[in-house]
Design an enzyme around this catalytic site. Structure first.
Site, mmCIF file in Angstrom:
data_model
loop_
_atom_site.group_PDB
_atom_site.id
_atom_site.type_symbol
_atom_site.label_atom_id
_atom_site.label_comp_id
_atom_site.label_asym_id
_atom_site.label_seq_id
_atom_site.Cartn_x
_atom_site.Cartn_y
_atom_site.Cartn_z
ATOM 1 N N ASN A 46 64.911 54.139 33.890
ATOM 2 C CA ASN A 46 63.580 53.549 33.732
ATOM 3 C C ASN A 46 63.561 52.834 32.383
ATOM 4 O O ASN A 46 63.468 53.475 31.347
ATOM 5 C CB ASN A 46 62.518 54.663 33.779
ATOM 6 N N TRP A 47 63.645 51.519 32.437
ATOM 7 C CA TRP A 47 63.755 50.744 31.184
ATOM 8 C C TRP A 47 62.415 50.579 30.481
ATOM 9 O O TRP A 47 62.364 50.060 29.362
ATOM 10 C CB TRP A 47 64.359 49.366 31.468
ATOM 11 N N LYS A 48 61.345 50.947 31.153
ATOM 12 C CA LYS A 48 59.990 50.791 30.592
ATOM 13 C C LYS A 48 59.797 49.340 30.115
ATOM 14 O O LYS A 48 60.250 48.415 30.787
ATOM 15 C CB LYS A 48 59.756 51.802 29.470
ATOM 16 N N HIS A 105 54.383 57.424 37.188
ATOM 17 C CA HIS A 105 54.999 57.862 35.930
ATOM 18 C C HIS A 105 53.913 58.395 35.005
ATOM 19 O O HIS A 105 52.789 57.894 35.008
ATOM 20 C CB HIS A 105 55.737 56.684 35.282
ATOM 21 N N GLU A 110 53.311 57.984 32.002
ATOM 22 C CA GLU A 110 52.695 56.971 31.129
ATOM 23 C C GLU A 110 51.623 56.194 31.891
ATOM 24 O O GLU A 110 50.603 55.809 31.325
ATOM 25 C CB GLU A 110 53.783 56.044 30.553
ATOM 26 N N GLY A 148 64.957 57.618 30.685
ATOM 27 C CA GLY A 148 64.304 56.573 29.916
ATOM 28 C C GLY A 148 65.223 56.086 28.808
ATOM 29 O O GLY A 148 66.076 55.217 28.999
ATOM 30 N N GLY A 149 65.074 56.670 27.615
ATOM 31 C CA GLY A 149 65.784 56.209 26.421
ATOM 32 C C GLY A 149 67.280 55.993 26.632
ATOM 33 O O GLY A 149 67.822 54.938 26.274
ATOM 34 N N GLY A 156 60.701 61.294 26.163
ATOM 35 C CA GLY A 156 60.837 60.531 24.920
ATOM 36 C C GLY A 156 60.682 61.368 23.663
ATOM 37 O O GLY A 156 60.548 60.832 22.569
ATOM 38 N N GLU A 171 59.195 65.337 35.824
ATOM 39 C CA GLU A 171 59.305 64.925 34.434
ATOM 40 C C GLU A 171 58.247 65.661 33.610
ATOM 41 O O GLU A 171 57.084 65.216 33.566
ATOM 42 C CB GLU A 171 59.079 63.421 34.304
ATOM 43 N N SER A 221 64.098 63.347 28.383
ATOM 44 C CA SER A 221 65.144 63.506 27.369
ATOM 45 C C SER A 221 66.489 63.940 27.955
ATOM 46 O O SER A 221 67.227 64.717 27.345
ATOM 47 C CB SER A 221 64.684 64.470 26.266
HETATM 48 C C1 PEP Z 1 61.037 58.544 31.483
HETATM 49 O O1 PEP Z 1 60.294 57.795 30.886
HETATM 50 O O2 PEP Z 1 60.996 58.565 32.728
HETATM 51 C C2 PEP Z 1 61.939 59.399 30.701
HETATM 52 C C3 PEP Z 1 62.465 60.425 31.303
HETATM 53 O O3 PEP Z 1 62.143 59.053 29.387
HETATM 54 P P1 PEP Z 1 63.188 59.749 28.355
HETATM 55 O O4 PEP Z 1 64.498 59.907 29.085
HETATM 56 O O5 PEP Z 1 63.272 58.794 27.215
HETATM 57 O O6 PEP Z 1 62.604 61.071 27.984
#
Ligand code: PEP
Length: 260
Positions: free
Chosen positions: A12-14, A98, A100, A235-236, A175, A169, A214
């Site tokens: 997920n590149w956001k 998601h 967010e 994500g990251g 994050g 999640e 994470s």
């Molecule tokens: C996400 O936004 O779906 C996510 C899991 O982010 P991160 O891996 O950065 O925690």
């Protein structure tokens, strides 16, 4: 990980890499996809670069997803994108609900369910995200919250002939660098699968339940090895091909260890 389901490693590149840098990153992921034959890879870039990345991924096994969709197919919805438009752009998947979006953009359980139905209707497979906040976890409400979010989409998912996924999640792990331990993750994943099985056993069998929050190369092995963890939503670490590749290779190693 369970040999019945092909592991899915999704990035997920956001709101990152919405232009040429996204095409470069997608090209790197196409290259690394050849070294993980037992794993499905998926990227979810911003809308602006979907068509270009569809072109970059053409002929490879890298799947393309959007990060959101509008529930209507067309009309006066300024700034919104329909499922049919995502299909036209080359997407076969879409991330929905998601945290967010739930926290910052008002996505409710009911809205996520309507978006899920719209996506499936247009031919897009959904990754429906669920997860509890830190406050909810501390109040002992993790399963109540997560299973409520899952229940909102179960009937819709049960009717789907396309592949579907749910991403657990924990909001406190996204994050933040804090990660659910394998036992914490497995407890929730197993509860999600059991809840699906009560309504539709075939859905429980086919649904890939991804862990997100994470997920990094150094914790991927332990989390992906859990019986009911069928992959990751990242994500990251998905913004860097070498980190994303390392997580994909961890999944590949486990898939080889537990062949079907
Ligand atoms: C996400 O936004 O779906 C996510 C899991 O982010 P991160 O891996 O950065 O925690």
């Amino acid at each position: 990980m369970n040999s019945k389901r092909t592991p899915l490693i999704a990035g997920n590149w956001k709101m990152h890499h919405g232009g040429a840098s996204g095409v470069t990153l997608a090209g790197e992921i196409v290259a690394l996809s050849r070294s993980v034959p037992h794993v499905e890879l998926l990227v979810a870039p911003p809308f602006t670069v979907l068509a270009a990345i569809a072109h970059e991924c053409d002929g490879s096994k890298v799947l393309l997803a959007a990060q959101n969709v509008h529930e209507k197919d067309k009309g006066a919805y300024t700034g919104e994108i329909s499922a049919a438009m995502l299909v036209d752009s080359g997407c076969t998947w879409v991330i929905l609900g998601h945290s967010e979006r739930r926290q910052m953009f008002g996505d409710t359980d009911a809205w996520v369910a309507r978006k899920t139905a719209a996506a499936l209707e247009a031919g897009l497979s959904p990754i429906v995200c669920v997860g509890e906040t830190l406050e909810e976890r501390e109040q002992g409400k993790t399963l109540e919250v997560v299973l409520r979010q899952v229940a909102a989409v179960t009937e819709v998912l049960a009717k789907a002939s396309l592949p579907v996924a749910i991403a657990y999640e924990p909001v406190w792990a996204i994050g933040t660098g804090k990660v659910a331990g394998p036992a914490e993750a497995e407890e929730v994943h197993a509860a999600i699968r059991a809840a699906l099985a009560k309504v539709a056993p075939a859905l429980a069998e086919k649904t890939r339940i991804l862990y997100g929050g994470s997920l990094k190369p150094d914790n991927a092995d332990a989390l992906l090895a859990c019986t009911n963890v069928d992959g990751g939503l990242i994500g990251g670490a998905s913004l860097d091909a070498s980190q994303f590749g390392a997580i994909a290779r961890a999944a590949e190693g486990l898939a080889i260890r537990f062949p079907s």
